[in-house]
Motif scaffolding. Structure first.
Motif, PDB file in Angstrom:
ATOM      1  N   SER A   1      56.870  16.947  49.546  1.00  0.00           N
ATOM      2  CA  SER A   1      57.449  17.452  50.794  1.00  0.00           C
ATOM      3  C   SER A   1      56.729  18.729  51.194  1.00  0.00           C
ATOM      4  CB  SER A   1      58.946  17.723  50.607  1.00  0.00           C
ATOM      5  OG  SER A   1      59.572  18.020  51.832  1.00  0.00           O
ATOM      6  N   THR A   2      56.583  18.926  52.513  1.00  0.00           N
ATOM      7  CA  THR A   2      55.861  20.081  53.050  1.00  0.00           C
ATOM      8  C   THR A   2      56.569  20.576  54.305  1.00  0.00           C
ATOM      9  OG1 THR A   2      53.793  19.059  52.297  1.00  0.00           O
ATOM     10  CG2 THR A   2      53.598  20.941  53.788  1.00  0.00           C
ATOM     11  N   GLY A   3      56.746  21.881  54.415  1.00  0.00           N
ATOM     12  CA  GLY A   3      57.408  22.447  55.578  1.00  0.00           C
ATOM     13  C   GLY A   3      56.418  22.822  56.668  1.00  0.00           C
ATOM     14  N   ILE A   4      56.858  22.678  57.921  1.00  0.00           N
ATOM     15  CA  ILE A   4      56.064  23.137  59.061  1.00  0.00           C
ATOM     16  C   ILE A   4      56.443  24.588  59.344  1.00  0.00           C
ATOM     17  CG2 ILE A   4      55.616  22.888  61.528  1.00  0.00           C
ATOM     18  CD1 ILE A   4      55.985  19.915  61.268  1.00  0.00           C
TER      19      ILE A   4
ATOM     20  N   GLU B   1      52.837  15.878  64.648  1.00  0.00           N
ATOM     21  CA  GLU B   1      52.794  16.456  65.999  1.00  0.00           C
ATOM     22  C   GLU B   1      54.188  16.542  66.608  1.00  0.00           C
ATOM     23  OE1 GLU B   1      49.671  16.044  68.937  1.00  0.00           O
ATOM     24  OE2 GLU B   1      48.661  14.628  67.591  1.00  0.00           O
ATOM     25  N   ARG B   2      55.017  15.557  66.323  1.00  0.00           N
ATOM     26  CA  ARG B   2      56.401  15.629  66.801  1.00  0.00           C
ATOM     27  C   ARG B   2      57.088  16.847  66.204  1.00  0.00           C
ATOM     28  NH1 ARG B   2      61.268  11.716  64.886  1.00  0.00           N
ATOM     29  NH2 ARG B   2      62.955  12.777  65.990  1.00  0.00           N
ATOM     30  N   GLY B   3      56.843  17.090  64.916  1.00  0.00           N
ATOM     31  CA  GLY B   3      57.422  18.257  64.270  1.00  0.00           C
ATOM     32  C   GLY B   3      56.943  19.557  64.888  1.00  0.00           C
ATOM     33  N   ILE B   4      55.660  19.624  65.215  1.00  0.00           N
ATOM     34  CA  ILE B   4      55.129  20.807  65.900  1.00  0.00           C
ATOM     35  C   ILE B   4      55.878  21.019  67.206  1.00  0.00           C
ATOM     36  CG2 ILE B   4      53.108  21.720  67.127  1.00  0.00           C
ATOM     37  CD1 ILE B   4      52.743  22.029  64.185  1.00  0.00           C
TER      38      ILE B   4
ATOM     39  N   VAL C   1      59.355  22.510  66.631  1.00  0.00           N
ATOM     40  CA  VAL C   1      59.292  23.938  66.330  1.00  0.00           C
ATOM     41  C   VAL C   1      59.016  24.741  67.597  1.00  0.00           C
ATOM     42  CG1 VAL C   1      58.077  25.727  65.033  1.00  0.00           C
ATOM     43  CG2 VAL C   1      58.575  23.520  63.953  1.00  0.00           C
ATOM     44  N   LYS C   2      58.057  24.298  68.398  1.00  0.00           N
ATOM     45  CA  LYS C   2      57.704  25.036  69.607  1.00  0.00           C
ATOM     46  C   LYS C   2      58.861  25.097  70.601  1.00  0.00           C
ATOM     47  CE  LYS C   2      53.576  24.429  71.359  1.00  0.00           C
ATOM     48  NZ  LYS C   2      52.337  23.795  71.834  1.00  0.00           N
TER      49      LYS C   2
END
Length: 343
Positions: A33-36, A325-328, A331-332
């Motif tokens: 697992s990796t966090g954005i 990209e959806r995760g980015i 966040v934005k």
């Protein structure tokens, strides 16, 4: 293996990369697992200072908040074995120069930074990582929670550098992941009161559930006055974790005379205006930046394993590699709090 590769500003995709055996001193790890992070957003957008200054270059596999499982160890590695659950630091110093030998490897002039500066990160199925900067974490810690040791360590570092004690009232500017983790760390350090200042009602409500004495919405204005009312005076410690230059201006006004102001936000090249330098001097405010998380990971892992700090509480969304990209975007848009990519 599959990995997210950012080719340049606004250009990212999942690509195939070779699985390489670990070099001497390195450990091969299956990423779980990796966090954005906001830094990943800045790399994707092309605003991250390392990239705008030429220190770092595209393409890059991002991802510096991660947990994985040891597959195999390179020559010379001791203390790790296949199956160990591990997390890895962001800053990797050369460990030969005077800066590293003084314990400040996060400032090493020859350092790499995982997923940021000349080192591939963990938005991938596998990562090879130097054993010297790896730490074991108990399997009793949920995988997604363990992925957030790195931002928890960043928050710990800011609170540590502020020398928070039970005598202190603390104000945290920022209701994002670092701010909410700093809230938990300040409580763990025994702060008398902790107030979170932010602009998102959902996040401020979470701050109160996580133990904030109060939560202030910046939209309501008069933040320093409200902080003084809550604590019977301005807070002795203020931690700025927004990356918004305007918040720095207000944080200076919100710090008690003789207090400590810690800057942890990165500003993506934005330059603040309207800073009252005279107040820093006349109020005898100690101002410093807090970079990285050197030398504190065992302490942070201990807090998480004991349950005194729960990074998992800030997770709002879980996606797969294809959802990077959806995760980015989440966040934005501030549509969530912390997004993690799990495999």
């Amino acid at each position: 293996m599959r990995a997210v590769v950012i080719e340049g500003p606004g250009r990212a995709g999942v690509a195939r990369r070779d699985d390489l055996p670990p070099a001497p001193g390195d450990v091969a790890i299956r990423v779980l697992s990796t966090g954005i992070c906001g830094t990943d957003v800045e790399i994707f957008d092309g605003t991250m200072p390392y990239f705008t200054s030429g220190m770092a270059r595209y393409p890059i596999v991002p991802g510096h908040e991660w947990v994985g499982e040891v597959i195999s160890c390179g020559d010379g590695v001791e203390g790790f074995a296949a199956g160990d659950r591990v997390v890895g630091e962001c800053s990797v110093g050369c460990m030969r120069c005077a800066v590293c030998l003084s314990g400040n490897y996060h400032r090493c002039p020859n350092r790499t930074e995982t997923g940021i500066l000349n080192r591939s990160g963990a938005f991938a199925e596998r990562i090879n990582f130097p054993a010297l900067f790896l730490h074991k974490i108990a399997r009793t810690v949920p995988v997604e929670t363990a992925a957030l040791v790195e931002p928890s360590a960043v928050a710990f570092n800011g609170v540590r550098l502020a020398a928070v004690s039970p005598r202190d009232d603390v104000a945290i500017f920022g209701d994002g992941p670092i701010g909410l983790l700093a809230l938990q760390m300040a409580r763990a350090f025994g702060a008398r009161r902790v107030t979170v200042v932010g602009g998102t009602p959902r996040r401020l409500a979470l701050a109160e559930r996580l133990g904030a004495t109060a939560a202030i919405n910046v939209a309501d204005g008069a933040v320093p006055a409200r902080l003084a009312e809550i604590g019977g005076g301005l807070p002795s410690v203020v931690i700025e974790a927004t990356g918004n230059p305007a918040a720095v201006v207000e944080a200076i006004q919100a710090t008690a005379p003789g207090g400590r102001l810690i800057l942890q936000g990165l500003f993506a090249g934005q330059k603040p205006s309207g800073i009252d330098l005279d107040r820093i001097v006349t109020a005898d405010i100690a101002l410093r930046g807090a970079l990285g998380s050197p030398g504190i990971w065992p302490d942070v892992i201990g807090l998480i394993e004991s349950g005194r700090v729960d990074p998992g509480a800030v997770i709002s969304d879980q996606l797969d590699l294809e959802g990077f990209e959806r995760g980015i975007g989440i966040v934005k848009a501030r549509a969530g709090i912390k997004v993690v990519i799990s495999q």
